[in-house]
Design an enzyme around this catalytic site. Structure first.
Site, short mmCIF file in Angstrom:
data_model
loop_
_atom_site.label_atom_id
_atom_site.label_comp_id
_atom_site.label_asym_id
_atom_site.label_seq_id
_atom_site.Cartn_x
_atom_site.Cartn_y
_atom_site.Cartn_z
N GLU A 328 0.84 -1.19 0.00
CA GLU A 328 0.00 0.00 0.00
C GLU A 328 0.87 1.24 0.00
O GLU A 328 1.75 1.38 0.87
CB GLU A 328 -0.87 0.05 1.26
CG GLU A 328 -2.17 -0.65 1.16
CD GLU A 328 -3.03 -0.39 2.39
OE1 GLU A 328 -4.22 -0.72 2.32
OE2 GLU A 328 -2.53 0.12 3.42
N CYS A 329 0.65 2.14 -0.93
CA CYS A 329 1.33 3.43 -0.98
C CYS A 329 2.84 3.25 -0.85
O CYS A 329 3.49 2.80 -1.79
CB CYS A 329 0.76 4.37 0.07
SG CYS A 329 1.11 6.11 -0.27
N GLY A 330 3.45 3.56 0.30
CA GLY A 330 4.87 3.35 0.44
C GLY A 330 5.28 1.91 0.22
O GLY A 330 6.34 1.63 -0.36
#
Length: 442
Positions: A328-330
Site C-alpha cells: 500500500e502506498c509506500g
C-alpha cells in the site's frame, strides 16, 4: 448498557491546536486515574500512535465515508470498558467528502452526532477578540442536532486578550472550558505527510507530561468531564472484516508504519496471525506466512537502506513464487523497480513490479478513494469494491503492469493511480479502510 461518556475535540480548521488539546487532555485525565479510550475521526495513521502513547490504549479510526454504520458502532464499542472517550477530529468540524458514503461524508460532525459525543471546539483566537464568538456561534448553530459542549480558546496573547474573548463568548451564551496561552515551544515537528511519528520521539513521555501540565493549568478538567455524553449504539458483527490470509507477514518499522488499527484487530479477532518483520533491519518475511503485506510509510526517507536490504528482497522474491504479496502506498513503491528520492537519486527496490516512482517531482495526491478491483487483492475477488484514502507526494515515472483497480474519488471522477499487479504481487496508492458491503461485480 450505559454508553461510555465521551467528547469530540474539533476546530474550525486544521492548525487550530486540536492535537495539543487532545494529547494534553488524554494524559491529564489518565494521570487523574481515568481509563481514557482515544479515537481519531477520519483517515489518519499518525495521530493514533500519539493517542496510544498518551492514554496507554490503542486508538482507532472512525470514518463515516469509508465505513458503514455497523462498523462504526463496532469500533466505537472498543471504549465500553473505559471511563471516558476522547475523539480527535480531522480538519474542520464539518469538512468531508463532497458526497456521502455509507454513513456520512467523512466529517467529524458525523461521528459526534452518531455517537452523541458533545463537541469541544478549539478556537485559535490569535488576531481577534470578541469576533471569535461569531466563529464559534456559527459552528454551534450550523447543525442544531449536533451536541455542543463548549470552546477552548487557543493562542491567547495576554490576560486582557483572554478577558475580551471571554466577554464575546459570554454574550453569545457559549461555555468557555479553557484558555491556552501561546506556547510555540509545545508544537510537534512535522514533515510532508504530517507529524513526525510518535516512535521517532525519544522524549515523547516528557513531551506528553508537559502537554498535560499545560492543559491542567489552563483548562477546567472537572467541566470537561461533566460535559461528556453519549448515546447507546447497537453492536452486532460490524467488526467482521475477513482477514486476507491466515498468517500475515506484516512489515513494521520506521519505513512502513501506516496501519489502521481496526483492520489488525478485526483480523486477529477472526483468528488470523500477524507476523511482524522489519525491512529496515533486513529481515525477510516469515517463511510460514500465507501473505506478505507492506503498509504505507516513509520508504523515500530510507531508500538507501531498503536498496541494501538483500535478505528482505530475497525473502520477498521467494514468497512471491507461490504466495501473494501486497503493498500500500509506500509499500507499493517498495515493490517496484526503483524509487527516486527528493534529491533525484534512484534507488533499487524489490523489482516485483515494474513501478518506478519519484519524489524529486512532488505532487500532492489526497482524498477518499473507491476502488473496484480488476484482479484479486487483499483477500477480495475481482469485482469487489473497497473504500480507502490516498495521501502521498510521489509521482509515477513508469508503470508497465496491468492495472489493479478502477479507482474513483467521491464525486465519481476516475483517478489515474490504478495500482498494478503482476503474478501474485499487487499494490495500490490508496490505503484500504473497509470493503463496501453488498457491492456486486460489474
Amino acid at each position: 448498557m450505559r454508553p461510555t461518556p465521551g467528547l469530540l475535540i474539533s476546530a474550525p480548521a486544521s492548525g487550530s491546536g486540536k492535537t495539543t488539546v487532545m494529547l494534553g487532555l488524554c494524559r491529564a485525565l489518565v494521570e487523574d486515574g481515568l481509563a481514557v479510550q482515544p479515537f481519531k475521526s477520519g483517515p489518519d495513521y499518525i495521530d493514533p500512535a500519539f493517542h496510544r502513547a498518551a492514554c496507554g490504549r490503542a486508538s482507532f479510526n472512525l470514518d463515516s465515508w469509508a465505513m458503514d454504520g455497523a462498523l462504526l458502532d463496532a469500533i466505537a464499542a472498543q471504549g465500553q470498558d473505559a471511563d471516558m472517550v476522547l475523539a480527535e477530529g480531522a480538519m474542520g468540524l464539518f469538512d468531508g467528502a463532497a458526497r456521502d458514503g455509507a454513513s456520512g461524508n467523512g466529517a467529524s460532525a458525523d461521528i459526534a452526532r452518531r455517537m452523541g459525543w458533545p463537541v469541544v471546539l478549539v478556537v485559535d483566537v490569535s488576531g481577534q477578540a470578541q469576533s471569535a464568538a461569531a466563529v464559534a456561534e456559527g459552528f454551534r448553530r450550523l447543525r442544531l442536532d449536533l451536541p455542543f459542549a463548549g470552546v477552548i480558546l487557543n493562542r491567547v496573547a495576554s490576560p486582557r486578550h483572554e478577558r475580551l474573548v471571554r466577554d464575546g463568548m459570554a454574550a453569545a451564551g457559549l461555555t468557555v472550558l479553557g484558555a491556552l496561552p501561546r506556547r510555540p515551544d509545545l508544537s510537534l515537528p512535522e514533515r510532508h505527510l504530517g507529524l513526525v511519528q510518535a516512535g521517532e520521539h525519544g522524549d515523547l513521555a516528557a513531551i506528553l507530561t508537559r502537554y498535560a501540565a499545560f492543559v491542567r493549568d489552563h483548562v477546567d478538567l472537572a467541566a470537561i468531564r461533566a460535559a461528556a455524553g453519549g448515546c447507546a449504539r447497537p453492536v452486532g458483527e460490524g467488526m467482521a472484516i475477513a482477514p486476507p490470509a491466515q498468517r500475515i507477514a506484516w512489515a513494521q518499522d520506521a519505513a512502513f508504519s501506516f496501519t489502521y488499527p481496526h483492520l489488525l484487530a478485526a483480523w486477529r479477532r477472526a483468528g488470523a496471525e500477524i507476523l511482524p518483520f522489519s525491512p529496515l533491519a533486513d529481515e525477510a518475511p516469515a517463511a510460514e506466512a500465507d501473505l506478505v503485506w507492506l503498509p504505507g510509510g516513509y520508504p523515500e526517507l530510507h531508500a538507501g537502506r531498503l536498496a541494501a536490504a538483500e535478505a528482505f528482497r530475497a525473502g520477498l522474491r521467494r514468497h512471491a513464487e507461490d504466495r501473494p504479496v501486497y503493498g500500500e502506498c509506500g509499500g507499493y513503491m517498495a515493490l517496484g523497480e526503483g524509487l527516486i528520492d527528493a534529491q533525484g537519486a534512484r534507488h533499487r527496490m524489490a523489482g516485483l513490479l515494474g513501478l518506478v516512482t519519484s519524489h524529486a517531482d512532488r505532487r500532492l495526491h489526497l482524498g477518499y478513494r473507491q476502488a473496484r478491483l480488476l484482479a484479486p487483492a487483499v483477500g477480495h475477488a475481482a469485482g469487489a469494491v473497497l473504500r480507502g484514502h490516498e495521501f502521498h507526494y510521489s509521482t509515477v515515472v513508469e508503470q508497465p503492469d496491468a492495472p489493479l483497480a478502477h479507482v474513483m474519488d467521491p464525486d465519481g471522477v476516475t483517478q489515474a493511480e490504478t495500482g498494478s499487479w503482476r503474478g501474485r504481487v499487487a499494490g495500490t496508492f490508496f490505503h484500504f479502510v473497509a470493503p463496501q458491503r453488498g457491492a456486486e461485480a460489474a
